[in-house]
Design an enzyme around this catalytic site. Sequence first.
Site, PDB file in Angstrom:
ATOM      1  N   TYR A 194      43.035  -6.612 -33.823  1.00 60.60           N
ATOM      2  CA  TYR A 194      42.573  -6.540 -32.683  1.00 60.60           C
ATOM      3  C   TYR A 194      40.702  -6.465 -32.737  1.00 60.60           C
ATOM      4  O   TYR A 194      40.027  -7.075 -32.370  1.00 60.60           O
ATOM      5  CB  TYR A 194      42.825  -5.603 -31.712  1.00 60.60           C
ATOM      6  CG  TYR A 194      42.308  -5.376 -30.277  1.00 60.60           C
ATOM      7  CD1 TYR A 194      42.327  -6.305 -29.462  1.00 60.60           C
ATOM      8  CD2 TYR A 194      41.372  -4.457 -29.991  1.00 60.60           C
ATOM      9  CE1 TYR A 194      41.928  -6.368 -27.968  1.00 60.60           C
ATOM     10  CE2 TYR A 194      40.859  -4.431 -28.710  1.00 60.60           C
ATOM     11  CZ  TYR A 194      41.030  -5.460 -27.658  1.00 60.60           C
ATOM     12  OH  TYR A 194      40.582  -5.434 -26.436  1.00 60.60           O
ATOM     13  N   SER A 229      34.804  -5.997 -26.713  1.00 60.88           N
ATOM     14  CA  SER A 229      35.576  -4.526 -26.537  1.00 60.88           C
ATOM     15  C   SER A 229      34.519  -3.576 -27.253  1.00 60.88           C
ATOM     16  O   SER A 229      33.708  -3.945 -28.199  1.00 60.88           O
ATOM     17  CB  SER A 229      36.799  -4.713 -27.176  1.00 60.88           C
ATOM     18  OG  SER A 229      37.384  -3.404 -27.191  1.00 60.88           O
TER      19      SER A 229
END
Length: 253
Positions: free
Chosen positions: A152, A139
């Site tokens: 995350y 990401s």
Amino acid sequence: MKLLANKVAIITGGAGSIGKTTAELFLAEGAKVLLVDIDETQLKETVKNLGSKNVAYFMADVSQSAAVAAYVQEAVQLFGKIDVFFNNAGIEGVVKPLVDYPEEEFDKVMAINVKGMWLGNKYVLPHMNDGGSIIMTSSVAGMLGFAGLSAYATSKHAVVGIMRTTAIEAAPRKIRVNAINPSPVNNRMMQSIEAGGASDQAAAVKKQFEAAIPLKRYAEPNEIAQLVLFLASDHSHFITGSTQVIDGGMCAQ
């Protein structure tokens, strides 16, 4: 000739938007596909909607080594080999400042997003054909920091480390290993993140994310899937150990 003719692919996170969209592209390009996810109901629905004899599913918790070994064996038993592994399963966790972040939630995110990735590569590699391709979903949060998303962001940075190590170890077999690093994508996960702080602020949070992207919008799942298809195909035969950023310019700032 189709880009993935006679190829066999495993896609984890197969019931999510990126997994489903990638499966559709893979099938259209001639691949046989095993979808893996923990949500069996969504897996069944996805396979039904794809409507192909060349797709199957396997329910598994990617953080458990026995389950990972089982989905690898299922792919080999069904299709005889593995050429492509889209190591994609992941969760977002909650949105909270680091000092308030629940430890058990941190552990859950690490188990799925980091251990799940590591186990996938560990168990797939011995069964993958030489010259194969592994694509791992990281990401922009694997390159940048984001307030409220400590677990995350940490997990997606770790994915890049697993990718680079695997790329070096797999290179003698001409197996390519790369990470994709998307910006926010127009899907359920981002809706969850937007509403994570306070549901009444979700629209404002989305505007903030969009403002941070030079192209001023989220990516669409199909745009991510097109990149995965390229990395899965032989057109990417000299690309390995890389972070493939697909973020509308977000990381350029």
